[in-house]
Design an enzyme around this catalytic site. Structure first.
Site, PDB file in Angstrom:
ATOM      1  N   ALA B  16     -58.847  12.771 -31.266  1.00 40.64           N
ATOM      2  CA  ALA B  16     -58.655  11.882 -30.291  1.00 40.64           C
ATOM      3  C   ALA B  16     -57.265  12.149 -29.642  1.00 40.64           C
ATOM      4  CB  ALA B  16     -59.094  10.436 -30.529  1.00 40.64           C
ATOM      5  N   CYS B  17     -57.250  11.554 -28.204  1.00 37.20           N
ATOM      6  CA  CYS B  17     -56.039  11.525 -27.628  1.00 37.20           C
ATOM      7  C   CYS B  17     -55.056  10.613 -28.123  1.00 37.20           C
ATOM      8  CB  CYS B  17     -56.340  10.997 -26.163  1.00 37.20           C
ATOM      9  SG  CYS B  17     -56.792  12.278 -25.016  1.00 37.20           S
ATOM     10  N   PRO B  18     -53.997  10.628 -28.446  1.00 35.82           N
ATOM     11  CA  PRO B  18     -52.914  11.870 -27.750  1.00 35.82           C
ATOM     12  C   PRO B  18     -52.820  12.955 -28.388  1.00 35.82           C
ATOM     13  CG  PRO B  18     -51.653  10.312 -28.904  1.00 35.82           C
ATOM     14  CD  PRO B  18     -53.003   9.637 -29.241  1.00 35.82           C
ATOM     15  N   ASP B  43     -62.450  15.974 -27.558  1.00 41.39           N
ATOM     16  CA  ASP B  43     -62.238  14.910 -26.714  1.00 41.39           C
ATOM     17  C   ASP B  43     -62.477  15.239 -25.359  1.00 41.39           C
ATOM     18  OD1 ASP B  43     -61.443  12.568 -25.653  1.00 41.39           O
ATOM     19  OD2 ASP B  43     -59.815  12.101 -26.922  1.00 41.39           O
TER      20      ASP B  43
END
Lengths: 381, 191
Positions: B16-18, B43
């Site tokens: 997932a981000c970041p 993502d």
């Protein structure tokens, strides 16, 4: 070196800041488009946007823009990037740093229950405020029975209240076929074996069984009869139906809001429905008692939130102050509700199909479809 | 379009981000200027964020392909000096003239010296793809008695390519100035 601590802040806690009009500084680290489209707003909230990917090398540019003596909430889409940035801020010595639990996805899904009133026969009326999207839903509880109106997709908050009150859900109603959010009506009706009521003119294409909402055929909640009286009020959709509860409360759906009125274009028939909308607002509602408390299905601006977070207004007062009820020229009214409208809600056509049972997207897709602001009113605050 | 030639593949599936942007940044640091990195991510947020990050840092976001649940991003490491367009090869042609001559039905030998991924995401119809780094080894594909127009993204790599061709005895070569950035004619996209 000790690990600096950053704390999660829940959507419920953010809601406390908004309702209490307390000062909260938000550093939103999503990309610029996402921020421009939709963000957390409130009277005490100041927010700035610096995408997290601009802060990978150094946190200094963000640090410089934070107010010295105020809690700072870092916000991102899902949580990870805000935690990442919050930790860097804390490492750089910044105190009072929080990140939003679940990000904007969690924010979009949070429902705040607000008790509106005790009803005349001992029942209760609750409003559920979906802060992130501006959607409002309702629960009536009486004598161990309950009804839910305009349910959100997430049903946990309703199930919690039903359990707390020891009530059984017997009726679920939607004032209209929603275009901005996915209704939890079918899910709830199936789970509790409750009746699901829909306006028949909005439900012509639905793929499942439902009970028709018709004028004159009242719905009773509890033995002591909390009467829910449907009134046909077309305009936002052709089937839009309002409810009068206990002779005191007018659930106006997306026809009439506190500071605006509904838009007639989300089913593609703006020009056709302008006349209906005007008739409903300027004639049908006008005949209703002025003391009724209007409880809409949406709000557009935090300024519509009352002191405990409720969204409500007396019909008589709305007739004095709501700009949508003061457009006397018919042609001007037509232009107001058909031209220069705010952008249509994200994925509204797929949301309508989902609410008809024609599409069955998985949960992640449903979540994605609902992301963004609510835009059911003609005025964009 | 499957299996585009790239210099390195970075697998960020499930992250997932970041993390997709953080890993991309780190991986790109290890690549040479001009090399292309493919980033696979699941993502959805990676789409806007990688594009935003590339725009900010000056790296070239070449394009995006979706297959199933996976996003394939193509990013080319850009050297800041490339942006200066320090053109030194004297024989040039404008994109407008190339477009005009093609529209008159003239058969031009256009050589596109960008990376295969850049070529795949849009090139002048009929252009031959030879990345600038491969040019020296593929001269046998080019007849020195022909005329050539050399194309890249901005006119910089094509300028280098023209100089190399001149050294190798190609004397009818023109650099298309400003490259595909300035091209508004037809383009062909490989599927």
């Amino acid at each position: 070196m000790t690990t600096p601590t950053v704390t999660k802040m829940s959507a419920k806690e953010v809601t406390r800041f908004i309702i209490g009009k307390e000062a909260l500084f938000i550093l939103d680290v999503r990309n610029e488009d996402a921020y421009q489209d939709w963000k957390i707003e409130g009277e005490g909230i100041v927010s700035i946007n610096i995408p997290y990917y601009e802060l990978l090398d150094e946190i200094e540019p963000a640090l410089k823009q934070l107010p010295p003596e105020q809690p700072v909430l870092v916000v991102c889409a899902k949580e990870g990037s805000s935690q990442f940035v919050a930790e860097q801020l804390a490492e750089a010595g910044r105190k009072d740093v929080f990140y939003l639990e679940g990000g904007m996805k969690g924010w979009s899904e949070y429902l705040e229950p607000v008790k509106i009133a005790d009803l005349s026969q001992g029942g209760e009326l609750y409003q559920f405020v979906r802060m992130g999207k501006g959607c409002l839903s309702y629960m009536i509880i009486s004598e161990g029975e309950a009804a839910i109106i305009d349910s959100a997709r997430m049903t946990d908050a309703y199930q919690q209240l039903l359990a707390d009150k020891g009530a059984v859900l017997t009726h679920v109603m939607d004032t209209h076929l929603h275009a901005d959010h996915i209704s939890g009506g079918r899910t709830l009706a199936a789970k509790y074996d409750a009746q699901y009521h829909l306006p028949p003119k909005d439900a012509e294409e639905v793929t499942f069984d439902y009970t028709k909402l018709v004028e004159g055929s009242n719905i009773v909640v509890g033995k002591e009869e909390i009467i829910v009286q449907p009134i046909y009020t077309p305009g936002h959709t052709i089937g839009s139906t309002s409810f009068i509860i206990d002779d005191q409360y007018l659930l106006s759906g997306d026809i009439l809001f506190i500071e605006s009125i509904g838009r007639p274009d989300l089913a593609g028939l703006a020009e056709d429905w302008v006349g209906d909308l005007r008739e409903t607002l300027y004639a049908r509602y006008k005949q209703l008692p002025e003391h009724l408390m209007v409880l809409p299905a949406h709000f557009a601006s935090p300024s519509e939130l009352g002191e405990d977070g409720r969204v409500a207004g007396q019909l008589g007062v709305l007739y004095q102050h709501n700009p949508g009820l003061h457009i006397h020229d018919e042609e001007e009214f037509r232009r107001t509700v058909t031209e220069n409208l705010p952008p249509q809600p994200h994925a509204y056509q797929d949301i309508r199909k989902t609410n008809m049972g024609k599409l069955e997207p998985d949960e992640d897709t449903q979540r994605e479809m609902e992301i963004g602001p609510n835009r059911c009113a003609v005025h964009d605050n | 379009m499957s299996a585009l030639k790239v210099d390195q593949v970075l697998d960020c599936k499930g992250l997932a981000c970041p993390m997709p942007v953080v890993r991309t940044k780190k991986t790109l640091e290890g690549l040479n200027t001009g090399e292309v990195l493919e980033i696979m991510a699941t993502d959805r947020g990676s789409v806007a964020d990688l594009q935003g990050w590339a725009k900010r840092t000056g790296h070239q976001y070449i394009g995006l392909k979706e297959s199933g649940q996976v996003f394939h991003h193509y990013i080319r490491k850009v050297d800041p000096t490339e942006l200066k367009e320090a053109v030194s090869y004297p024989h040039t042609i404008t994109p407008e003239e190339v477009k005009a001559r093609l529209s008159q039905g003239e058969a031009l030998h256009i050589v596109d010296v960008r990376e295969p991924a850049e070529f795949a995401f849009g090139h002048i119809p009929g252009a031959l793809s030879i990345p600038v780094g491969d040019l020296d080894n593929r001269l046998d594909e080019l007849d020195a008695s022909d005329s050539f127009i050399i194309v890249c993204r901005s006119g910089y790599r094509s300028d280098l390519a023209c100089q190399l061709l001149e050294e190798k005895g190609y004397h009818k070569v023109k650099n298309m100035v400003h490259g595909m950035n300035a091209w508004d004619g037809d383009i062909l996209i490989n599927d």
